[in-house]
Design a protein around this motif. Structure first.
Motif, PDB file in Angstrom:
ATOM      1  N   LEU A 139       0.826  -1.210   0.000  1.00  0.00           N
ATOM      2  CA  LEU A 139       0.000   0.000   0.000  1.00  0.00           C
ATOM      3  C   LEU A 139       0.859   1.259   0.000  1.00  0.00           C
ATOM      4  O   LEU A 139       0.535   2.250  -0.668  1.00  0.00           O
ATOM      5  N   LEU A 140       1.987   1.223   0.735  1.00  0.00           N
ATOM      6  CA  LEU A 140       2.912   2.361   0.708  1.00  0.00           C
ATOM      7  C   LEU A 140       3.451   2.543  -0.711  1.00  0.00           C
ATOM      8  O   LEU A 140       3.554   3.669  -1.210  1.00  0.00           O
ATOM      9  N   VAL A 174      -6.547   6.347   2.511  1.00  0.00           N
ATOM     10  CA  VAL A 174      -6.756   4.906   2.684  1.00  0.00           C
ATOM     11  C   VAL A 174      -5.460   4.249   3.182  1.00  0.00           C
ATOM     12  O   VAL A 174      -5.471   3.374   4.049  1.00  0.00           O
ATOM     13  N   ASP A 175      -4.332   4.714   2.638  1.00  0.00           N
ATOM     14  CA  ASP A 175      -3.024   4.235   3.070  1.00  0.00           C
ATOM     15  C   ASP A 175      -2.788   4.563   4.551  1.00  0.00           C
ATOM     16  O   ASP A 175      -2.332   3.724   5.332  1.00  0.00           O
ATOM     17  N   HIS A 196     -12.170  -0.840   5.375  1.00  0.00           N
ATOM     18  CA  HIS A 196     -10.956  -0.366   4.704  1.00  0.00           C
ATOM     19  C   HIS A 196     -10.825  -1.025   3.321  1.00  0.00           C
ATOM     20  O   HIS A 196     -10.540  -0.345   2.327  1.00  0.00           O
ATOM     21  N   GLY A 197     -11.045  -2.351   3.280  1.00  0.00           N
ATOM     22  CA  GLY A 197     -10.955  -3.076   2.004  1.00  0.00           C
ATOM     23  C   GLY A 197     -11.967  -2.551   0.993  1.00  0.00           C
ATOM     24  O   GLY A 197     -11.669  -2.444  -0.204  1.00  0.00           O
ATOM     25  N   PHE A 198     -13.163  -2.192   1.480  1.00  0.00           N
ATOM     26  CA  PHE A 198     -14.168  -1.608   0.588  1.00  0.00           C
ATOM     27  C   PHE A 198     -13.646  -0.307  -0.027  1.00  0.00           C
ATOM     28  O   PHE A 198     -13.850  -0.045  -1.213  1.00  0.00           O
ATOM     29  N   HIS A 199     -12.947   0.479   0.795  1.00  0.00           N
ATOM     30  CA  HIS A 199     -12.373   1.720   0.273  1.00  0.00           C
ATOM     31  C   HIS A 199     -11.312   1.439  -0.795  1.00  0.00           C
ATOM     32  O   HIS A 199     -11.178   2.194  -1.754  1.00  0.00           O
ATOM     33  N   VAL A 200     -10.546   0.349  -0.582  1.00  0.00           N
ATOM     34  CA  VAL A 200      -9.546  -0.017  -1.597  1.00  0.00           C
ATOM     35  C   VAL A 200     -10.249  -0.377  -2.905  1.00  0.00           C
ATOM     36  O   VAL A 200      -9.831   0.055  -3.988  1.00  0.00           O
TER      37      VAL A 200
END
Lengths: 124, 225
Positions: B78-79, B211-212, B170-174
């Protein structure tokens, strides 16, 4: 510069994993949060470029962060101290004071003295 | 819709004085939206903190059950995706449309790897009977832990409720981010973006960095401590 920030973020990620493998007792949680906050600050400052951006966006972000702190600390003021107060029985504070005064009077009168029994705190 | 006046760029709405003003207004609007996102997640972080303060030993035991290697790889992925977004914006600022498209595609790849690892983690947990809340019924062996030892730990289901809700949202946001990046790649191919106009990429980048940041906090809180 983006590469430097990215490198620092990788380094801090490794650091937080390594430090969590060591047992630092009470410092485990604060250290992990300190590293995470540093990483977040790097992302906000450089990747999101708030450092070079219009100041009004920094203000928006700061107000948001302030509300998170208020939310967290005021909730903890309740939940972290539940049960610490003595006057959470069903009796009112005045009734508890009266019961305490009666106990004190019985103690002052000395052993064997005939005094009225302590009235139990009324329940509601 | 009113057409831009003669000599004005096509992206400029007639109610803005200049491209810069339009860009700044859009960006501030995005920051305001990000604050609402932060407050959405802060509710979950507060729930985490309250339950952790009440049952710290349960949370320490539970974090042993999560695989820090998978969580750590996901943090790096993610970074990396945050870096490619920031670098892609720098590319288009310098007029390098190809560089932008490559970086956007790399971002999408990182996001897909993240979701793939998340899928592996979730399915492993479901096989071991680790479900949120009342459905928590651990069985068998999970990452070398005999789950029978975990069946009777009070409040352990609570940890996993928090885990699934936080990582799930969080995964939904990804996933949403992946959708938006796909749209940006298509628009980039069409040549919609230039050094004068890349507002959608800048705003999506801000969203993606947030999100990160959420994951930067979730990783140590859930997996490490």
């Amino acid at each position: 510069m983006l590469v430097t920030v990215f490198g620092s973020l990788i380094f801090l990620t490794i650091l937080t994993v390594v430090s969590s493998r060591l047992d630092l007792g009470a410092f485990n949680v604060p250290l992990a949060m300190l590293i995470a906050t540093t990483k977040a600050a790097l992302v906000v400052g450089f990747f999101m470029a708030l450092k070079y951006d219009n100041r009004v966006n920094s203000l928006v972000f700061a107000v948001g962060a302030l509300f998170v702190i208020v939310f967290l600390s005021f909730t903890l003021l309740d939940t972290a101290f539940r049960g610490d107060l003595p006057n959470t029985t069903k009796g009112t504070i005045m009734e508890m004071d009266a019961a305490e005064a009666a106990l004190q009077a019985r103690q002052d009168a000395g052993p064997g003295a005939a005094v009225a029994p302590v009235p139990p705190p009324a329940t509601h | 819709m009113a057409q831009p006046a003669a000599g004005q760029p096509a992206h400029l709405k007639h109610y803005f004085v200049s491209s810069d003003q339009q860009f700044d207004a859009a960006k501030m609007g995005m920051w305001l939206f990000l604050i609402t996102e932060i407050l959405l997640f802060s509710g979950m972080f507060v729930a985490y903190t309250v339950y952790r303060v009440w049952h710290p030993e349960v949370f320490e035991a539970a974090s042993d059950l999560l695989d820090w290697k998978l969580g750590g790889i996901n943090t790096l992925v993610l970074l990396g995706s945050s870096f490619t977004v920031a670098y892609g914006i720098q590319r288009i600022q310098r007029g390098d449309r190809k560089g932008l498209i490559i970086n956007l595609l790399l971002t999408l790849l990182c996001a897909a790897i993240f979701m793939g690892i998340k899928y592996v983690e979730y399915s492993g947990k479901f096989e071991a009977g680790i479900f949120p809340g009342g459905n928590f019924a651990p069985v068998g062996d999970y990452h070398g832990h005999d789950m029978a030892n975990y069946a009777d730990i009070l409040f352990l289901p609570q940890f996993f409720s928090i885990y699934f809700v936080m990582t799930g949202i969080h995964g939904f946001h990804v996933l949403v981010g992946m959708g938006v990046f796909t749209w940006l790649v298509i628009r980039s191919f069409k040549g919609d973006f230039s050094p004068e106009y890349y507002t959608p990429i800048e705003l999506t980048g801000l969203y993606w960095h947030l999100v990160d940041i959420i994951w930067i906090f979730l990783f140590p809180l859930l997996y490490l401590i």
